[in-house]
Design a protein around this motif. Sequence first.
Motif, short mmCIF file in Angstrom:
data_model
loop_
_atom_site.label_atom_id
_atom_site.label_comp_id
_atom_site.label_asym_id
_atom_site.label_seq_id
_atom_site.Cartn_x
_atom_site.Cartn_y
_atom_site.Cartn_z
N ASN A 27 -34.05 10.42 35.51
CA ASN A 27 -33.83 10.49 36.96
C ASN A 27 -35.10 10.91 37.69
OD1 ASN A 27 -31.16 9.73 36.73
ND2 ASN A 27 -30.37 11.82 36.87
N LYS A 28 -35.75 11.94 37.18
CA LYS A 28 -36.96 12.45 37.83
C LYS A 28 -38.11 11.44 37.76
CE LYS A 28 -40.23 16.27 37.72
NZ LYS A 28 -40.65 17.49 37.04
N LYS A 29 -38.35 10.90 36.58
CA LYS A 29 -39.51 10.02 36.38
C LYS A 29 -39.30 8.62 36.95
CE LYS A 29 -42.16 12.82 34.01
NZ LYS A 29 -43.52 13.16 34.39
N LEU A 30 -38.06 8.12 36.91
CA LEU A 30 -37.79 6.75 37.37
C LEU A 30 -37.21 6.70 38.78
CD1 LEU A 30 -36.23 5.30 34.09
CD2 LEU A 30 -38.63 5.23 34.84
N HIS A 31 -36.99 7.85 39.38
CA HIS A 31 -36.44 7.94 40.74
C HIS A 31 -35.09 7.23 40.85
CE1 HIS A 31 -40.26 9.63 41.96
NE2 HIS A 31 -40.85 8.62 41.36
N ILE A 32 -34.21 7.55 39.89
CA ILE A 32 -32.85 7.02 39.89
C ILE A 32 -31.89 8.20 39.86
CG2 ILE A 32 -33.45 4.79 38.88
CD1 ILE A 32 -32.60 5.83 36.16
N ASP A 33 -30.59 7.93 39.79
CA ASP A 33 -29.60 9.00 39.82
C ASP A 33 -28.48 8.74 38.82
OD1 ASP A 33 -28.35 11.33 40.62
OD2 ASP A 33 -27.32 10.37 42.30
N ILE A 34 -28.81 8.85 37.53
CA ILE A 34 -27.80 8.69 36.48
C ILE A 34 -26.92 9.93 36.49
CG2 ILE A 34 -27.39 8.54 33.99
CD1 ILE A 34 -30.11 7.11 33.75
N THR A 35 -25.61 9.72 36.60
CA THR A 35 -24.67 10.82 36.50
C THR A 35 -23.96 10.74 35.15
OG1 THR A 35 -22.96 9.53 37.63
CG2 THR A 35 -24.28 11.00 38.98
N ILE A 36 -23.77 11.89 34.53
CA ILE A 36 -23.15 11.96 33.21
C ILE A 36 -21.71 12.41 33.36
CG2 ILE A 36 -23.25 13.03 30.92
CD1 ILE A 36 -25.65 11.25 31.50
N GLU A 37 -20.80 11.69 32.70
CA GLU A 37 -19.38 12.02 32.74
C GLU A 37 -18.79 11.85 31.35
OE1 GLU A 37 -17.57 9.48 35.63
OE2 GLU A 37 -18.67 10.37 37.31
N ASN A 38 -17.61 12.43 31.14
CA ASN A 38 -16.87 12.20 29.90
C ASN A 38 -16.23 10.82 29.96
OD1 ASN A 38 -17.15 14.65 28.43
ND2 ASN A 38 -15.77 15.63 29.89
N ARG A 39 -16.27 10.11 28.84
CA ARG A 39 -15.56 8.83 28.76
C ARG A 39 -14.06 9.09 28.80
NH1 ARG A 39 -18.74 4.44 26.53
NH2 ARG A 39 -20.58 5.29 25.53
N GLU A 40 -13.34 8.17 29.43
CA GLU A 40 -11.89 8.27 29.49
C GLU A 40 -11.23 7.66 28.27
OE1 GLU A 40 -10.58 6.66 33.21
OE2 GLU A 40 -11.82 8.03 34.37
N ASP A 41 -11.99 6.86 27.50
CA ASP A 41 -11.49 6.19 26.31
C ASP A 41 -12.31 6.62 25.10
OD1 ASP A 41 -9.59 4.58 27.77
OD2 ASP A 41 -11.29 3.39 28.48
N PRO A 42 -11.75 6.42 23.88
CA PRO A 42 -12.52 6.77 22.68
C PRO A 42 -13.90 6.11 22.71
CG PRO A 42 -10.29 6.14 22.10
CD PRO A 42 -10.45 5.86 23.58
N PRO A 43 -14.92 6.79 22.30
CA PRO A 43 -14.95 8.01 21.48
C PRO A 43 -14.96 9.30 22.29
CG PRO A 43 -17.15 7.09 21.63
CD PRO A 43 -16.24 6.17 22.39
N TYR A 44 -14.66 9.28 23.57
CA TYR A 44 -14.56 10.47 24.42
C TYR A 44 -15.83 11.29 24.49
CZ TYR A 44 -9.60 9.39 23.96
OH TYR A 44 -8.40 8.76 23.94
N ASP A 45 -16.96 10.66 24.30
CA ASP A 45 -18.23 11.38 24.41
C ASP A 45 -18.75 11.24 25.84
OD1 ASP A 45 -18.85 8.70 24.37
OD2 ASP A 45 -20.45 8.86 22.90
N PHE A 46 -19.99 11.59 26.05
CA PHE A 46 -20.58 11.50 27.39
C PHE A 46 -21.21 10.14 27.60
CE2 PHE A 46 -20.73 16.12 26.62
CZ PHE A 46 -20.04 16.53 27.75
N THR A 47 -21.16 9.68 28.83
CA THR A 47 -21.80 8.43 29.21
C THR A 47 -22.46 8.62 30.57
OG1 THR A 47 -21.48 6.04 29.51
CG2 THR A 47 -19.71 7.47 30.29
N GLY A 48 -23.55 7.92 30.79
CA GLY A 48 -24.25 8.00 32.07
C GLY A 48 -24.23 6.66 32.77
N MET A 49 -24.18 6.69 34.09
CA MET A 49 -24.14 5.45 34.87
C MET A 49 -24.83 5.66 36.19
SD MET A 49 -22.71 3.21 37.11
CE MET A 49 -22.24 1.52 37.16
N CYS A 50 -25.44 4.57 36.67
CA CYS A 50 -26.14 4.59 37.95
C CYS A 50 -26.16 3.17 38.51
CB CYS A 50 -27.57 5.09 37.68
SG CYS A 50 -28.71 4.93 39.06
N GLN A 51 -26.09 3.05 39.80
CA GLN A 51 -26.25 1.76 40.47
C GLN A 51 -27.34 1.91 41.53
OE1 GLN A 51 -22.07 1.34 41.65
NE2 GLN A 51 -22.10 -0.61 40.55
#
Length: 122
Positions: A27-51
């Motif tokens: 986020n800092k180096k590429l000037h984007i805004d990836i937000t991290i959330e828990n997946r709602e489906d298996p494997p229930y780990d963390f995922t990041g997304m940005c548009q």
Amino acid sequence: MQKIFGAEAKVYLNYEGDIHSLAEKLNKKLHIDITIENREDPPYDFTGMCQTLGIEIWLNSSDKEPRYAYELELRTELRIGEFMNGQMHDLSLWLARFITMVCKVETLVLLENDEVVFKIDS
């Protein structure tokens, strides 16, 4: 008549920290805004997304390649027609070099058959 092309990329990242600290660095180096959330489906780990600017970006854990614990994918939005017509540009090599140069993170690009195509150290 001009054809319209979409773009996509997949890059594996060698990063020692967790997904939260990697997202902060990107986020800092590429000037984007990836937000991290828990997946709602298996494997229930963390995922990041940005548009941004019509591009969807995902950051996920990966066990596909040893030492490369994360993968970063991007795709242009509204790409169904381009995808169906084979009008997608693969920006993986460019993105790998860019991330390594700007973020100082080692990157790897694989072909569809999992052959290593490009590896660049920070």
